[in-house]
Design an enzyme around this catalytic site. Sequence first.
Site, PDB file in Angstrom:
ATOM      1  N   GLY A  25       0.835  -1.197   0.000  1.00 26.76           N
ATOM      2  CA  GLY A  25       0.000   0.000   0.000  1.00 26.76           C
ATOM      3  C   GLY A  25       0.868   1.244   0.000  1.00 26.76           C
ATOM      4  N   GLY A  69      18.595  -1.779  18.361  1.00 28.82           N
ATOM      5  CA  GLY A  69      17.394  -0.959  18.251  1.00 28.82           C
ATOM      6  C   GLY A  69      16.680  -1.166  16.926  1.00 28.82           C
ATOM      7  N   GLY A 123      20.104  -4.685  24.983  1.00 26.79           N
ATOM      8  CA  GLY A 123      18.722  -4.222  25.141  1.00 26.79           C
ATOM      9  C   GLY A 123      17.818  -5.434  25.288  1.00 26.79           C
ATOM     10  N   HIS A 140      -2.881 -16.490  50.058  1.00 28.18           N
ATOM     11  CA  HIS A 140      -1.668 -17.178  50.518  1.00 28.18           C
ATOM     12  C   HIS A 140      -1.730 -18.646  50.115  1.00 28.18           C
ATOM     13  CE1 HIS A 140       1.735 -18.194  53.019  1.00 28.18           C
ATOM     14  NE2 HIS A 140       1.054 -19.218  53.471  1.00 28.18           N
ATOM     15  N   ALA A 164       4.103  -4.151  21.062  1.00 27.42           N
ATOM     16  CA  ALA A 164       2.892  -4.624  20.396  1.00 27.42           C
ATOM     17  C   ALA A 164       1.636  -4.088  21.077  1.00 27.42           C
ATOM     18  CB  ALA A 164       2.885  -6.145  20.375  1.00 27.42           C
ATOM     19  N   GLU A 198      27.805  -3.934  24.970  1.00 25.82           N
ATOM     20  CA  GLU A 198      26.900  -2.789  25.122  1.00 25.82           C
ATOM     21  C   GLU A 198      27.717  -1.511  25.121  1.00 25.82           C
ATOM     22  OE1 GLU A 198      23.476  -2.003  25.366  1.00 25.82           O
ATOM     23  OE2 GLU A 198      24.373  -0.011  25.490  1.00 25.82           O
TER      24      GLU A 198
END
Length: 477
Positions: A121, A283, A195, A456, A332, A216
């Site tokens: 699209g 990322g 990450g 409990h 999401a 990292e």
Amino acid sequence: MAQQYDLVVIGGGPGGYEAAIRAAQLGYKVACIEKRIHNGKPSMGGTCLNVGCIPSKALLDSSHRYESTQHDLQAHGITTGDVSIDIATMQARKTKVVEQLTGGVAQLLKGNGIDWLQGTGKLLAGKKVEFTPLEGLDSKAAEVQTLEPKYVILASGSVPVNIPVAPVDEALIVDSTGALAFDQVPATLGVIGAGVIGLELGSVWRRLGSQVVIFEALDSFLPMADKALAKETQKVLTKQGLDIRLNAKVTATETKDGKVTVKYNQAGEDKEQTFDKLIVCVGRKPYAEGLLSDDAGITLTERGFVEVDDQCKTSVDGVYAIGDLVRGPMLAHKAMEEGVMAVERIHGHAAQVNYDTIISVIYTFPEVAWVGLSEESAKEKGIEVKTGQFPFAVNGRALAAGEPAGFVKFVADAKTDRLLGMHVLGSGAGDMVHQGMIALEFVSSVEDLQLMTFAHPTLSEAVHEAALSVDGRAIHA
Ligand code: FAD
Ligand code: NAI
């Protein structure tokens, strides 16, 4: 003549397909355009169902079962003999779960009378949408059509960020998609980026036998999380065998003789290490390639996100954008709620997403989860805070299950007693943190939680005790 639609959604990920379904429920004639081919077939569900949330959780579950069968059962008096894992079977199970869910979404669309247009699209000027069908599917439909819907929702998602020092070659250097599909356990595995993906997929392959090193660039671990939570998580994952190297900037990679060498600079010192595979997970970035004609009228931010307001409206009237394509966390559940909000707004409802209560979960074992403000971010906002923390090590149910790692922490406003954030490291943290989300949504005080009765023995008793401990009242600590 092209079919008339009230709404065309571009992208069938969690944001797009939920928007399409909600619109159909409200009586709109809807098309959802999705171009993805997965395992040789057109596939609904976006990144999340095909190469994200769902396959990663299938592998996290398989690898967790394998590891706990190997190591954790003896204490229960259970002997299993030699335990082995067949990676092909594990991967086939993952594929089956993915196909069950992507097929389920296709059925849901059908059941709601939504047309799935299989192809690409593109938004044109004047809110028109050009649809180019996937090649070789259905010769009758194989011509480009221009649709003229009343409304458009852009939901084209995101793709991994590439870095020039470690170009993905799909053989030795892979991104998250490749790392979900290894057909054998690499003896040594490098990961660039500590990450969410690095920790989840690093954990999967470590549990299955890889020696995993995570590089990292930053000198702090999980800087977006509450400091106490990040510190304990780093400790627990390191103890499990993940070699997390902070302040380690990868400067180059070299592939030779079926191995990949990572050159990196750690705290000013040049070093290198060779691996069987390397995952790059530094990322993700918004994906708008081919989505917009030059005159579509949509404004993009400097970083390539579609610019939207708080209700996901773009610069073109009647065109909305949601999910990973727009600002905010790339999750999401955030995409889904934005999809529903956009449709409800189209319908005239005053729908809103509360961005302050979007939950983060890292599905390692134990899980890491939080909602609301960390202690540090609350202080940065100038709020006088009080906190309470309760460890699972003294929670009866956690001990009975042999899962004592982690804690529940609350951050609250010291003046008003209002709850500001909940932070959990522990078995089932991703579910438990929803209690905090509901409490935040209902503007609870810490006292509200203190006054409630928790069953409990449950892990949730640690939630009660953490609330009590905000005022020094925890019973078991
Ligand atoms: P997407 O899911 O990316 O869907 C967009 C779809 O649009 C794609 O299928 C694409 O093919 C299609 N598309 C793009 N352009 C066009 C076009 N022009 N025409 C037609 N179709 C187009 N999030 C969580 O909340 N929990 C998790 O546990 C989690 N785990 C993850 C694990 C991994 C390994 C990865 C990579 C991501 C994970 N995420 C997780 C993030 C999550 O997948 C995304 O936040 C989510 O999928 C975003 O949804 P979306 O609808 O915005 O876009
Ligand atoms: P991330 O943003 O979570 O982590 C990337 C890490 O790489 C950061 O710590 C960053 O400092 C580091 N980094 C960046 N450039 C680097 C470099 N050149 N060298 C070394 N380190 C570098 O991104 P990640 O893990 O790729 O995941 C992408 C997104 O997907 C997540 O932000 C999240 O939105 C989503 N996701 C969500 C999951 C969940 O909800 N459980 C699971 C997996 C992904």
